[in-house]
Scaffold this active site. Structure first.
Site, short mmCIF file in Angstrom:
data_model
loop_
_atom_site.label_atom_id
_atom_site.label_comp_id
_atom_site.label_asym_id
_atom_site.label_seq_id
_atom_site.Cartn_x
_atom_site.Cartn_y
_atom_site.Cartn_z
N ARG A 49 0.72 -0.97 0.00
CA ARG A 49 -0.06 -0.10 0.01
C ARG A 49 1.26 1.31 -0.47
O ARG A 49 1.89 1.18 0.41
CB ARG A 49 -0.43 -0.28 1.21
CG ARG A 49 -2.02 -0.87 1.10
CD ARG A 49 -2.69 -1.41 3.06
NE ARG A 49 -3.56 -2.21 2.56
CZ ARG A 49 -5.27 -2.34 3.20
NH1 ARG A 49 -4.98 -1.11 3.96
NH2 ARG A 49 -5.55 -3.29 3.46
N ASP B 211 0.83 5.72 1.32
CA ASP B 211 -0.11 5.94 1.91
C ASP B 211 -0.71 7.18 1.15
O ASP B 211 -0.14 7.42 -0.38
CB ASP B 211 0.09 6.97 2.97
CG ASP B 211 0.90 6.07 4.27
OD1 ASP B 211 0.67 4.48 4.82
OD2 ASP B 211 1.55 6.76 5.05
N ARG C 49 8.23 7.17 7.39
CA ARG C 49 8.03 8.78 7.28
C ARG C 49 7.94 9.19 9.54
O ARG C 49 8.68 10.26 9.23
CB ARG C 49 6.38 9.39 7.65
CG ARG C 49 5.91 9.06 6.34
CD ARG C 49 4.76 9.16 5.71
NE ARG C 49 3.98 10.50 6.00
CZ ARG C 49 2.76 10.02 6.18
NH1 ARG C 49 1.55 9.25 5.78
NH2 ARG C 49 1.94 11.23 6.78
#
Lengths: 248, 248
Positions: A50, A52, A197
């Site tokens: 995935r 974000d 992140r």
């Protein structure tokens, strides 16, 4: 049918990530729309991971099954003429029938881009995080070095993730200064939710002295998310490359 | 009140150009919104020129009058914190009370950016026109050279323009190859409606052999828009710099 692997690039600004969602536009949905227009049916498309909302990709990989007769040119030219300007198919490879874009990935490289400026720059802010002051290369370099190797990265994972095995091996974590546009490049055999992140946010906290350069020791041993720094915003992050054992 | 000159950058993709319009979002409107929030009243803002929908600017200039007490920092930091990410104020200068951003401009520099690729690139397509094949440097160079000096550029002006004096002096018209990302840089004492985009479209037609390298002779003498090439799309164009006699 044959299985194909597509390498795609996208500007994630206007998408809620890769994965199809209700009530939100995603890259997977746009790709399936285009494939449906091209092939006449809506194929399943399986991504390498995935991403974000707002995160970009230069070399995102996904696989799908398509009729034997579909030639490479139909994918590259046909699909690119249908896709919006912020998504592009870069490569097409026929792969073995049991190839899996996610399970066969043995690593990924992410880049996080910054620019140093007192005010925002409309031509950089889409793909890079603005910093008021340059990063402290020595402090950030020491922090990056401390992440290399095999560790339990649970403290660098957003809370709420259901992944059980949080041990990952980091093969690269490096700050490149590149003038006013520095970049942190991170490669590992796998990544947890928001891991890059949080690493980048922690690097900024280390750079500005809010965390010590050896803070990773405590984050690894305690596995506490609160011991790490803030979660850097998505716009500076780009999934640069996915590694597979096979050479394409 | 004092008169100030603002130099602003903007990504024009999501705007219908500079000038305020009914039923369309423009850069001028966004800037006036931000100034109103900052200063408590809505000032008139006068731009150095109009820009077309989708055209970008790195050094667009505009003037306005503001209270004597307003410090430079309030403009640069305050305004930039209010403005959207795709518009930024870069410079602020106090100017004489009769300074005029449009009438006092003695020239401008525009850049038109390309990238050479078989498929579109999500990270380049916002700010550059994709070319399937490299430009022919020799042919485009000869065409660019033929535009230098003082000419009647009416044939390079979009029809429907009401400007009467169509004579302009071009001081620079140059192709820079820059690998896969070539650029045409054009400076003149003034520009007609769509002039740079028609020059660039004509350069592409010259590059690909649809027009001869000396086609400008015919375009200048006939003043016929039909003698020139197509109008290149706005996304590759950037107003780079405005020249004033005063040094700021």
């Amino acid at each position: 049918m044959k299985r194909v692997l597509l390498t795609i690039s996208y500007d994630g600004t206007d998408y809620h990530g890769w994965q199809v969602q209700n009530n939100a536009v995603t890259v997977q949905e746009k790709l399936q729309d285009a494939l449906q227009e091209l092939m006449g049916f809506r194929p399943d498309v399986t991504g390498c991971s995935r991403t974000d909302a707002g995160v970009h990709a230069r070399g995102f990989c996904c696989h799908l099954d398509c009729p034997e007769s579909f030639p490479e040119k139909a994918f590259l030219l046909g699909l690119n003429s249908i896709l919006p300007q912020d998504i592009a198919v870069r490569e097409f490879h026929e792969v073995r029938p049991d190839f899996h874009a996610r399970y066969d990935a043995c690593g990924k490289n992410y880049q996080y881009h910054f620019y140093v400026s007192k005010t925002h720059d409309p031509f950089l802010s889409r793909y890079a995080l603005r910093l008021e002051h340059p990063l402290d290369a020595e402090r950030v370099g020491a922090f990056c070095d401390s992440l290399l190797g095999t560790h339990d990265f649970k403290g660098f994972c957003a809370s709420g993730s259901s992944v059980e095995d949080t041990v990952r091996t980091m093969s690269e974590c490096r700050l490149t200064l590149n003038g006013e546009q520095p970049m942190i490049s991170v490669s590992a055999n796998g990544f947890l939710y928001n891991m890059v992140r949080i690493i980048v946010g922690t690097a900024i906290d280390v750079s500005e002295g809010r965390l010590p350069t050896d803070c990773a020791t405590e984050i690894f041993s305690s596995c506490r998310r609160e011991a790490a720094g803030f979660t850097a915003p998505p716009n500076g992050l780009i999934l640069n490359q996915v590694f597979y054992k096979e050479a394409f």
